[in-house]
Motif scaffolding. Structure first.
Motif, PDB file in Angstrom:
ATOM      1  N   ALA A  47     -17.378 -42.267  -3.418  1.00 36.80           N
ATOM      2  CA  ALA A  47     -16.489 -41.334  -2.710  1.00 36.80           C
ATOM      3  C   ALA A  47     -15.102 -41.936  -2.538  1.00 36.80           C
ATOM      4  O   ALA A  47     -14.088 -41.231  -2.665  1.00 36.80           O
ATOM      5  CB  ALA A  47     -17.091 -40.975  -1.350  1.00 36.80           C
ATOM      6  N   GLY A  48     -15.045 -43.235  -2.266  1.00 30.90           N
ATOM      7  CA  GLY A  48     -13.750 -43.899  -2.129  1.00 30.90           C
ATOM      8  C   GLY A  48     -12.949 -43.847  -3.418  1.00 30.90           C
ATOM      9  O   GLY A  48     -11.747 -43.555  -3.398  1.00 30.90           O
ATOM     10  N   ALA A  50     -13.311 -41.641  -5.821  1.00 27.64           N
ATOM     11  CA  ALA A  50     -12.944 -40.243  -6.058  1.00 27.64           C
ATOM     12  C   ALA A  50     -11.684 -39.875  -5.283  1.00 27.64           C
ATOM     13  O   ALA A  50     -10.776 -39.234  -5.816  1.00 27.64           O
ATOM     14  CB  ALA A  50     -14.100 -39.320  -5.670  1.00 27.64           C
ATOM     15  N   THR A  51     -11.587 -40.296  -4.022  1.00 29.50           N
ATOM     16  CA  THR A  51     -10.399 -39.961  -3.228  1.00 29.50           C
ATOM     17  C   THR A  51      -9.174 -40.723  -3.711  1.00 29.50           C
ATOM     18  O   THR A  51      -8.071 -40.179  -3.728  1.00 29.50           O
ATOM     19  CB  THR A  51     -10.634 -40.228  -1.732  1.00 29.50           C
ATOM     20  OG1 THR A  51     -10.999 -41.598  -1.530  1.00 29.50           O
ATOM     21  CG2 THR A  51     -11.722 -39.333  -1.164  1.00 29.50           C
ATOM     22  N   VAL A  52      -9.358 -41.974  -4.122  1.00 30.29           N
ATOM     23  CA  VAL A  52      -8.224 -42.766  -4.627  1.00 30.29           C
ATOM     24  C   VAL A  52      -7.663 -42.152  -5.908  1.00 30.29           C
ATOM     25  O   VAL A  52      -6.443 -41.952  -6.037  1.00 30.29           O
ATOM     26  CB  VAL A  52      -8.644 -44.238  -4.859  1.00 30.29           C
ATOM     27  CG1 VAL A  52      -7.652 -44.968  -5.741  1.00 30.29           C
ATOM     28  CG2 VAL A  52      -8.797 -44.956  -3.533  1.00 30.29           C
ATOM     29  N   GLY A  54      -8.090 -39.112  -7.036  1.00 34.83           N
ATOM     30  CA  GLY A  54      -7.560 -37.787  -6.742  1.00 34.83           C
ATOM     31  C   GLY A  54      -6.183 -37.853  -6.104  1.00 34.83           C
ATOM     32  O   GLY A  54      -5.268 -37.115  -6.488  1.00 34.83           O
ATOM     33  N   ALA A  55      -6.013 -38.765  -5.144  1.00 38.67           N
ATOM     34  CA  ALA A  55      -4.713 -38.904  -4.482  1.00 38.67           C
ATOM     35  C   ALA A  55      -3.653 -39.411  -5.451  1.00 38.67           C
ATOM     36  O   ALA A  55      -2.515 -38.926  -5.456  1.00 38.67           O
ATOM     37  CB  ALA A  55      -4.842 -39.864  -3.289  1.00 38.67           C
ATOM     38  N   ALA A 111     -16.408 -47.273   0.812  1.00 36.79           N
ATOM     39  CA  ALA A 111     -15.188 -46.508   0.581  1.00 36.79           C
ATOM     40  C   ALA A 111     -13.955 -47.393   0.779  1.00 36.79           C
ATOM     41  O   ALA A 111     -13.004 -47.333  -0.001  1.00 36.79           O
ATOM     42  CB  ALA A 111     -15.131 -45.307   1.522  1.00 36.79           C
ATOM     43  N   TRP A 115     -10.487 -48.057  -1.413  1.00 34.81           N
ATOM     44  CA  TRP A 115      -9.168 -47.702  -0.893  1.00 34.81           C
ATOM     45  C   TRP A 115      -8.197 -48.876  -0.973  1.00 34.81           C
ATOM     46  O   TRP A 115      -6.996 -48.689  -1.070  1.00 34.81           O
ATOM     47  CB  TRP A 115      -9.272 -47.202   0.541  1.00 34.81           C
ATOM     48  CG  TRP A 115     -10.019 -45.901   0.668  1.00 34.81           C
ATOM     49  CD1 TRP A 115     -10.160 -44.927  -0.286  1.00 34.81           C
ATOM     50  CD2 TRP A 115     -10.746 -45.439   1.805  1.00 34.81           C
ATOM     51  NE1 TRP A 115     -10.926 -43.891   0.193  1.00 34.81           N
ATOM     52  CE2 TRP A 115     -11.303 -44.179   1.478  1.00 34.81           C
ATOM     53  CE3 TRP A 115     -11.003 -45.965   3.070  1.00 34.81           C
ATOM     54  CZ2 TRP A 115     -12.067 -43.436   2.367  1.00 34.81           C
ATOM     55  CZ3 TRP A 115     -11.756 -45.228   3.959  1.00 34.81           C
ATOM     56  CH2 TRP A 115     -12.282 -43.981   3.607  1.00 34.81           C
ATOM     57  N   GLY A 146     -10.840 -36.769  -9.577  1.00 43.10           N
ATOM     58  CA  GLY A 146     -11.682 -37.193  -8.456  1.00 43.10           C
ATOM     59  C   GLY A 146     -13.157 -36.976  -8.747  1.00 43.10           C
ATOM     60  O   GLY A 146     -13.990 -37.866  -8.529  1.00 43.10           O
ATOM     61  N   GLY A 150     -15.608 -40.024  -9.448  1.00 37.62           N
ATOM     62  CA  GLY A 150     -16.644 -40.138  -8.414  1.00 37.62           C
ATOM     63  C   GLY A 150     -18.044 -40.128  -9.009  1.00 37.62           C
ATOM     64  O   GLY A 150     -18.887 -40.956  -8.655  1.00 37.62           O
TER      65      GLY A 150
END
Length: 199
Positions: A47-48, A50-52, A54-55, A111, A115, A146, A150
């Motif tokens: 999940a971490g 995926a967010t990295v 994606g951002a 996560a 990050w 993401g 992920g």
């Protein structure tokens, strides 16, 4: 239909499978605690990432839409980074499995690793520059990258966790680890070619 995203999927699989902080921690956790107790770490790390990614994609994609000439420069920089990473991976030896943990890492711990991991941000930026044409805008690209990274991370970290229980018995010499890393490095380098062919 799915042919345009095959290079992205290959890139994500190789990038998340190659040894790094998250793979080493997943391997060590699997060796020390088994798969079930390592699940929060694995899910958190996936999940971490995926967010990295994606951002990173959302921010960079917006810039690329505003200044399209930057895409070529970012693709060149991303390709050079991947070549450097492939060489580094190919020359590396066995992972350091001497990571001692009193208890399994948590979802937030997994996560947080991503990050703060420069490799994850670099992967996200490189993928956004190379695969921006697959999406119609920054948010679509962020969702695509993401989800892809992920899912790839969830699968690869699960394999590394299982490998933690087996690799110590199977790969006994530094040469065996080097052979594995050379193969991973070559596959990562080869993933650059389709990115340029789809340009």
């Amino acid at each position: 239909m799915f042919e345009p995203i095959i290079p992205l999927v290959l890139f994500a699989i190789v990038a998340t499978t190659t040894p790094g902080i998250a793979t080493t921690l997943s391997t060590a956790s699997g060796a020390q605690f088994g798969f079930r107790r390592s699940v929060p770490l694995l899910v958190g790390s996936a999940a971490g990432l995926a967010t990295v990614t994606g951002a990173a994609a959302a921010g960079l994609a917006g810039l690329l839409l505003a200044v399209p000439s930057l895409q070529l420069a970012m693709k060149v920089i991303g390709s050079l980074y991947l070549v450097w990473l492939a060489i580094k991976i190919g020359r590396s030896g066995p992972p350091n499995l001497d990571v001692t943990m009193a208890r399994p890492n948590s979802f937030l711990g997994g996560a947080g690793i991503q990050w703060m991991n420069p490799k994850g941000w670099a992967m996200g930026l490189g993928a956004a520059a190379s695969f921006a044409a697959l999406a119609s805008g920054p948010m679509q690209l962020a969702l695509l990258l993401g989800a892809t990274f992920g899912l790839a991370a969830a699968a690869s970290l699960s394999l590394w966790c299982v490998a933690g229980m087996l690799l110590a018995r199977l790969l006994k010499t530094e040469w065996q680890w080097r052979a594995l890393n050379i193969v991973l490095g070559l596959v990562l380098a080869a993933s650059i070619v389709p990115m340029w062919r789809s340009a």
